[in-house]
Write a protein that holds these residues in place. Structure first.
Motif: not given
Ligand SMILES: Cc1ncc(COP(=O)(O)O)c(C=O)c1O
Length: 457
Positions: A54-82
């Motif tokens: 009910g607190m979205a972590g510390l007022w922060c996880t607005a998109l919940g805890f399993s948003e695939r598109r955020l994970m993919d964006a991180a992984y793609r960028q990590m592979q290209k240039l971390p």
């Protein structure tokens, strides 16, 4: 420490880890709650219990805890240039894209964006820029910074000094000199019965003006405010408050910094809290929802008046002597860009406005309880303040820990909320469904009834 904990993850945590914003000795006895996984608005601990956060972590996880598109964006960028830095002319493309996107979304015309890794760093950067700006325009004595009692702006030394909460100052001999605080605009505790909200706002603006005159306007650099105070207990300002305050700031050439670390990106039902109250900030800080907390990133937007003066000044020193290794991290920028795309695609503000009544009206239905003094909030942020005596608004003794007991009872019912002093605060993920919110409200209603009964009321 209970002996069965000794080799458990709990025991190892107690032995090896000092937790922020935690009573260390209490932690040695209680141990941690270890969160293992998240799905949508729910998180699961290592005992297999599932909770709506009910607190979205510390007022922060607005998109919940399993948003695939955020994970993919991180992984793609990590592979290209971390990693690449942003010092001394270097940058990666996601950072350029993110700066442009933030400027397009800004509540008032802004000129440039500077990146950091946390809200506190964004606030510290804004404080330093206020100093630097006035030095640049030949007014180096304009250095004092005004915040408000109960405001929270972070815990680095300057941000903690600006914060108006004693528990962030205790033991540190803070605030530093030059940090001043005016009253919190709290209609429940501060407004006189004879006053309208507009009168109260005028009276708060007069208090601000009196402080400025007492200190000397030529010594005051900036005023910082969260549009809606979060950690101070979700304080929604009275009508006309920011109009009155901004009139005073303009009169004395004092910069206005909107701290949108919690309010930004739809939390209030507007993209920025600034839009809710007609704020015209010179600088704006944001973090948390910027990446939905999937990566530590924060940003400070500055207007052109500040940028132009600062730009000239950086020439005198052959560079702006400020910045962080992780400011403008390419992975954080890629994640934030995807979060901003998702907010647009989901029409997040409209969604918040549609769902908010379930929270706001649901909680206001608790107002009849003899231990509920005030229920307040806007969008998907809210607070319930407990009192011992409703008529006089007398709070419970802190040891009674009423908000904490309600939070514990709510936890037993599968919902995590945060007790801040006498207040229970709410900030669910913005992607929560109406049913999730109804579940939170129902858990709170049952828990308030239980604690009320335990108190013999
Ligand atoms: C309004 C506001 N400003 C600044 C901060 C500090 O952010 P951080 O904890 O990322 O340093 C917070 C954190 O809760 C906040 O609520």
């Amino acid at each position: 420490m209970p002996s069965e904990m000794s080799n458990s993850p709990q025991g190892r945590d107690i032995r090896s880890h000092a937790h922020p914003q935690t009573n260390f000795r209490a932690h040695e006895k209680i141990g941690p709650m270890i969160i293992e996984s998240g799905n949508g608005v729910r998180i699961r601990d290592t005992d297999g219990r599932t909770f709506i956060d009910g607190m979205a972590g510390l007022w922060c996880t607005a998109l919940g805890f399993s948003e695939r598109r955020l994970m993919d964006a991180a992984y793609r960028q990590m592979q290209k240039l971390p990693y690449t830095q942003t010092f001394a002319h270097r940058v990666s493309e996601p950072v350029i894209d993110l700066a442009e996107t933030l400027l397009q979304h800004a509540p008032v015309p802004m000129s440039k964006v500077m990146f950091q890794a946390s809200g506190s760093e964004a606030v510290d950067t804004a404080i330093k820029l206020a100093w630097y700006y006035f030095a640049a325009i030949g007014k180096p004595e304009k250095r004092k910074i005004i915040g408000r009692l109960r405001a929270y702006h972070g815990t680095t030394i300057a941000a903690a000094s600006l914060t108006g909460l004693a528990n962030m100052h205790n033991g540190f001999a803070l605030p530093l000199p030059g940090f001043l605080h005016v009253s919190c605009p709290d209609t429940y505790r501060g407004m006189r019965e004879s006053e309208s909200e507009a009168d109260y706002s005028e009276h708060l603006a007069q208090e601000l003006e009196a402080l400025i005159l007492a200190e000397g306007p030529e010594t005051i650099a900036a005023f910082f405010a969260e549009p809606v105070m979060g950690t101070g207990g979700v304080v929604v300002p009275p009508d006309g408050y920011f109009d009155a305050v901004q009139r005073v700031l303009r009169k004395y050439d004092i910069l206005f910094v909107a701290d949108e670390v919690i309010c930004g990106f739809g939390r209030t039902g507007q993209y920025w809290g600034s839009q809710l109250f007609g704020l015209q900030p010179d600088m704006l800080t944001c973090a948390k929802g910027l990446s939905s907390a999937y990566f530590p990133i924060s940003a400070l937007m500055i207007n052109d008046r500040i940028y132009q003066a600062v730009a000239d000044f950086t020439q005198s020193f052959n560079g702006f002597g400020h910045g962080y290794t992780y400011g403008g991290h390419p992975v954080g920028a890629a994640v934030a860009l995807e979060a901003l795309r998702l907010y647009d695609e989901l029409d997040i503000c409209a969604r918040v406005r549609e769902i908010a009544p379930v929270l706001q009206q649901g909680l206001r239905a608790l107002s009849g309880s003899p231990i509920v003094g005030d229920v307040r909030g806007v969008g998907l942020m809210a607070a319930v303040e407990f009192v011992e005596d409703k008529a006089s608004r007398r709070p419970f003794a802190p040891e009674a820990n009423v908000a904490g007991r309600v939070a514990d009872a709510v936890k037993e019912r599968g919902v995590l909320l945060r007790a801040l002093g006498q207040t229970l605060v709410f900030s669910p993920p913005l992607v929560a469904e109406k049913d999730d919110i109804a579940e939170i409200v129902s858990a709170v209603a049952d828990s308030v009834a239980l604690v009320q009964e335990q108190l013999g009321r």
